[in-house]
Write a protein that holds these residues in place. Structure first.
Motif, PDB file in Angstrom:
ATOM      1  N   ALA A  24      76.325 129.965  89.846  1.00  0.00           N
ATOM      2  CA  ALA A  24      76.631 131.107  88.995  1.00  0.00           C
ATOM      3  C   ALA A  24      77.706 131.987  89.635  1.00  0.00           C
ATOM      4  N   ASN A  25      77.769 132.006  90.960  1.00  0.00           N
ATOM      5  CA  ASN A  25      78.736 132.850  91.646  1.00  0.00           C
ATOM      6  C   ASN A  25      80.108 132.214  91.782  1.00  0.00           C
ATOM      7  N   THR A  26      80.294 130.981  91.301  1.00  0.00           N
ATOM      8  CA  THR A  26      81.584 130.320  91.450  1.00  0.00           C
ATOM      9  C   THR A  26      82.562 130.681  90.332  1.00  0.00           C
ATOM     10  N   GLU A  27      82.094 131.381  89.292  1.00  0.00           N
ATOM     11  CA  GLU A  27      82.997 131.781  88.215  1.00  0.00           C
ATOM     12  C   GLU A  27      84.000 132.788  88.749  1.00  0.00           C
ATOM     13  N   LYS A  28      85.267 132.589  88.377  1.00  0.00           N
ATOM     14  CA  LYS A  28      86.309 133.507  88.805  1.00  0.00           C
ATOM     15  C   LYS A  28      86.310 134.717  87.879  1.00  0.00           C
ATOM     16  N   PRO A  29      86.419 135.917  88.448  1.00  0.00           N
ATOM     17  CA  PRO A  29      86.466 137.099  87.592  1.00  0.00           C
ATOM     18  C   PRO A  29      87.772 137.103  86.780  1.00  0.00           C
ATOM     19  N   VAL A  30      87.702 137.640  85.586  1.00  0.00           N
ATOM     20  CA  VAL A  30      88.879 137.735  84.728  1.00  0.00           C
ATOM     21  C   VAL A  30      89.729 138.901  85.226  1.00  0.00           C
ATOM     22  N   VAL A  31      90.999 138.631  85.478  1.00  0.00           N
ATOM     23  CA  VAL A  31      91.931 139.672  85.898  1.00  0.00           C
ATOM     24  C   VAL A  31      92.823 139.982  84.702  1.00  0.00           C
ATOM     25  N   LEU A  32      92.728 141.195  84.202  1.00  0.00           N
ATOM     26  CA  LEU A  32      93.469 141.586  83.011  1.00  0.00           C
ATOM     27  C   LEU A  32      94.741 142.342  83.388  1.00  0.00           C
ATOM     28  N   ASP A  33      95.816 142.032  82.703  1.00  0.00           N
ATOM     29  CA  ASP A  33      97.085 142.723  82.895  1.00  0.00           C
ATOM     30  C   ASP A  33      96.966 144.110  82.264  1.00  0.00           C
ATOM     31  N   PRO A  34      97.123 145.172  83.030  1.00  0.00           N
ATOM     32  CA  PRO A  34      96.977 146.513  82.455  1.00  0.00           C
ATOM     33  C   PRO A  34      97.988 146.804  81.348  1.00  0.00           C
TER      34      PRO A  34
END
Length: 153
Positions: A24-34
């Motif tokens: 479950a911890n291997t998912e990469k967080p989504v990085v959003l362009d501001p």
């Protein structure tokens, strides 16, 4: 005292739970362009209409253009992804979920003859999934909408 079977079962459960947690911890967080994000629904009225005001349940005829929101571009207009057909417009009932939530909320009170610009956050637009191929996930949207007519419910 625990039997050997109970100890093995306990150990197997612990290993399985640890593996599930690691997976479950291997998912990469989504990085959003501001530059592509809209914090909240923003409504501006470059032209205030003088005709009938739109309310939930009314049928609206509008013309519109939609762009991906991009704060780094003039007028926050990124790539244009849609527009109403020339001379025909788009008809829909307001406030019953036939259009994105940003429209259902953002067009209430608009008067015929007016032009409204809606800056719409992704959660009031096409959400995390977007609407591929033209609208990516988490996309902020910008619409310029002209209200042509209102048919009261």
């Amino acid at each position: 005292m625990k039997s050997v079977f109970q100890m093995i079962a306990t150990l197997a459960c612990a290993v399985a739970l640890t593996a599930c947690g690691a997976a479950a911890n291997t998912e990469k967080p989504v990085v959003l362009d501001p530059n592509t994000q809209v914090k909240e629904l923003t409504i501006t009225n470059p032209v205030v209409g003088t005709g009938t005001a739109a309310a939930a349940g009314d049928t609206l005829l509008v013309t519109y253009t939609g762009w991906l929101y991009d704060a780094s571009k003039p007028g926050n207009k990124g790539v244009q992804f849609d527009a109403s057909a020339e001379g025909t417009g788009f008809t829909f009932p307001l406030g019953i979920g036939r259009v994105i939530l940003g429209w259902d909320r953002g067009l209430v009170g608009m008067q015929v003859g007016g032009t409204r610009v809606l800056a719409i956050p992704y959660d009031l637009g096409y959400g995390k999934a977007g609407s591929p191929p033209k609208i990516p996930g988490y996309a902020g949207l910008l619409f310029e909408i002209k209200l042509v007519s209102v048919t009261k419910k």
